[in-house]
Design an enzyme around this catalytic site. Structure first.
Site, short mmCIF file in Angstrom:
data_model
loop_
_atom_site.label_atom_id
_atom_site.label_comp_id
_atom_site.label_asym_id
_atom_site.label_seq_id
_atom_site.Cartn_x
_atom_site.Cartn_y
_atom_site.Cartn_z
N GLU A 65 0.08 -3.30 4.49
CA GLU A 65 -1.23 -2.38 4.85
C GLU A 65 -1.14 -1.64 6.14
O GLU A 65 -0.92 -2.16 7.28
CB GLU A 65 -2.23 -3.39 4.64
N ASP A 66 -1.42 -0.53 6.10
CA ASP A 66 -1.97 0.59 7.28
C ASP A 66 -3.37 0.50 7.60
O ASP A 66 -3.55 0.90 8.99
CB ASP A 66 -1.29 1.63 7.51
N VAL A 87 -9.72 4.26 2.32
CA VAL A 87 -10.94 4.28 1.77
C VAL A 87 -11.04 5.32 0.60
O VAL A 87 -10.35 6.39 0.49
CB VAL A 87 -12.00 4.96 2.67
N THR A 90 1.19 10.17 3.68
CA THR A 90 0.40 11.22 2.99
C THR A 90 -1.06 11.26 3.55
O THR A 90 -1.65 12.26 3.27
CB THR A 90 0.09 10.79 1.57
N TRP A 126 -9.17 17.39 3.82
CA TRP A 126 -10.67 16.91 4.02
C TRP A 126 -11.16 17.88 5.16
O TRP A 126 -12.22 18.36 5.19
CB TRP A 126 -10.72 15.69 4.41
N LYS A 140 -11.29 -1.44 -1.56
CA LYS A 140 -10.87 -2.16 -0.24
C LYS A 140 -11.92 -2.24 0.58
O LYS A 140 -12.42 -1.00 0.68
CB LYS A 140 -9.52 -1.87 0.43
N SER A 162 -14.96 8.26 1.33
CA SER A 162 -14.41 9.29 2.33
C SER A 162 -15.31 10.49 2.27
O SER A 162 -15.69 11.01 3.36
CB SER A 162 -13.08 9.82 2.14
N LYS A 177 -8.92 5.98 6.31
CA LYS A 177 -7.77 5.48 5.76
C LYS A 177 -7.97 4.37 4.73
O LYS A 177 -8.71 3.41 5.18
CB LYS A 177 -6.76 4.95 6.71
N ASP A 196 0.92 -1.20 -0.04
CA ASP A 196 -0.18 0.13 -0.07
C ASP A 196 1.04 1.40 0.10
O ASP A 196 2.11 1.14 0.25
CB ASP A 196 -0.91 -0.14 1.26
N LEU A 197 0.34 2.40 -0.35
CA LEU A 197 1.24 3.66 -0.41
C LEU A 197 0.98 4.62 0.71
O LEU A 197 1.91 4.67 1.49
CB LEU A 197 1.01 4.13 -1.71
N ASP A 198 -0.04 5.19 0.88
CA ASP A 198 -0.31 6.05 1.88
C ASP A 198 -0.27 5.38 3.22
O ASP A 198 -0.91 4.53 3.40
CB ASP A 198 -1.98 6.64 1.81
N ARG A 219 -11.85 8.21 -2.50
CA ARG A 219 -11.92 9.44 -2.22
C ARG A 219 -13.41 9.74 -2.21
O ARG A 219 -13.85 10.53 -1.34
CB ARG A 219 -11.66 10.30 -3.61
N SER A 270 -2.56 0.41 -4.07
CA SER A 270 -3.24 1.73 -3.64
C SER A 270 -4.59 2.22 -3.95
O SER A 270 -4.75 1.96 -5.19
CB SER A 270 -2.12 2.85 -3.61
N ALA A 271 -5.57 2.41 -3.31
CA ALA A 271 -6.54 3.18 -3.55
C ALA A 271 -6.50 4.26 -4.33
O ALA A 271 -7.65 4.91 -4.85
CB ALA A 271 -7.81 3.17 -2.31
N LYS A 314 -5.72 7.56 -6.53
CA LYS A 314 -5.79 7.71 -8.07
C LYS A 314 -4.39 9.00 -8.22
O LYS A 314 -4.26 9.18 -9.39
CB LYS A 314 -6.83 8.63 -8.71
N ASN A 315 -3.80 9.25 -7.11
CA ASN A 315 -2.52 10.04 -7.20
C ASN A 315 -1.43 9.25 -7.14
O ASN A 315 -0.38 10.11 -6.94
CB ASN A 315 -2.81 11.35 -6.24
C1 BG6 Z 1 -5.90 5.72 0.13
C2 BG6 Z 1 -6.03 6.49 1.42
O1 BG6 Z 1 -4.75 5.22 -0.20
O2 BG6 Z 1 -6.25 6.43 -1.04
C3 BG6 Z 1 -7.15 7.34 1.61
O3 BG6 Z 1 -5.45 6.11 2.53
C4 BG6 Z 1 -7.58 8.05 0.00
O4 BG6 Z 1 -7.27 8.18 2.46
C5 BG6 Z 1 -7.78 7.04 -1.01
O5 BG6 Z 1 -8.95 8.51 0.31
C6 BG6 Z 1 -7.85 7.70 -2.33
O6 BG6 Z 1 -6.91 8.73 -2.65
P1 BG6 Z 1 -7.02 9.64 -3.78
O7 BG6 Z 1 -5.35 10.24 -4.01
O8 BG6 Z 1 -7.30 9.01 -5.05
O9 BG6 Z 1 -7.86 10.83 -3.41
MG MG Z 2 -2.69 3.13 3.57
#
Ligand code: BG6
Ligand code: MG
Length: 216
Positions: free
Chosen positions: A170-171, A48, A18, A26, A146, A53, A46, A10-12, A50, A115-116, A118-119
């Site tokens: 994963e965190d 979840v 991040t 948010w 997830k 969230s 976390k 996982d990334l974040d 965008r 990772s979830a 998109k960035n």
């Molecule tokens: C996950 C984060 O990795 O990515 C979430 O833990 C976040 O907090 C999700 O909402 C989506 O991220 P992004 O960058 O596409 O808004």
């Molecule tokens: Mg994470």
């Protein structure tokens, strides 16, 4: 000992912190809408997506928005978030992450990002570690969030390994569940109380070794 062939990260919250930027963006949005939410509530965001969230946050504030308004709000939040991640440097890689990624590759294991977000490409490029992943699966490639295992199963497929040969790092509770739902081993990054479903929990990748991986 299991025959581990790949590690999926996982990334974040695992490779970079991040979560703090997501929280700031948010919080700014919620404040503009006239309410606030706590760091404890933020824990629930976390891992979840965008859109989900935003829906959770609007629910906490007792605010109802149309789908078009939700799209605008999510975009507004993301613009602030992107401004922050565009300032990131390699110094923001979490302790031990770079060493462990390199150790995995040196040990002949394949590596994937799952990772979830998109960035994720922006972040990986800013911190300079995109080249350490054999494949990258993120929020742009999956439809089921997830705890659905889709993101990790797609990673395993791209690497040409079976799910049982993968370990996921994963965190997030939803992320650990996604790994287990996909038939993979899960190493939780954080507290054992929160990530009780993981096969092993460590406080960070600085506490992870190839030896511990082989004992899973
Ligand atoms: C996950 C984060 O990795 O990515 C979430 O833990 C976040 O907090 C999700 O909402 C989506 O991220 P992004 O960058 O596409 O808004
Ligand atoms: Mg994470």
């Amino acid at each position: 000992m299991t025959d581990i062939k790949a590690c999926i990260f996982d990334l974040d919250g695992v490779i970079v912190d991040t979560a703090v930027y997501h929280y700031k963006a948010w919080k700014r949005l919620a404040n503009e809408l006239g309410f606030d939410f706590t760091e404890e509530q933020n824990e629930q965001l976390k891992g979840v997506s965008r859109v989900r969230s935003l829906q959770l946050i609007l629910g906490w504030g007792g605010v109802t928005k149309t789908e078009a308004e939700q799209t605008e709000l999510a975009t507004r939040k993301n613009d602030w978030y992107v401004d922050m991640i565009n300032q990131m440097t390699p110094a923001e890689i979490l302790p031990g992450a770079l060493d462990f990624l390199e150790a995995c590759r040196a040990a002949g294991l394949k590596t994937a990002l799952g990772s979830a977000s998109k960035n994720s490409m922006t972040i990986l490029n800013k911190v300079g570690i995109a080249h350490l992943f054999d494949t990258i699966v993120d929020g742009n490639h999956v439809s089921a969030p997830k705890p659905d295992p889709e993101v990790f199963l797609k990673g395993a497929e791209a690497l040409g390994v079976s799910p049982t040969e993968c370990v996921v790092f994963e965190d997030a509770i939803a992320g650990v569940q996604a790994a287990k739902n996909g038939g993979m081993k899960a190493v939780g990054i954080g507290s054992p109380e929160t990530l009780s479903q993981a096969d092993l929990v460590v406080s960070g990748l600085d506490k992870m070794t190839i030896e511990k991986l082989k004992e899973l």
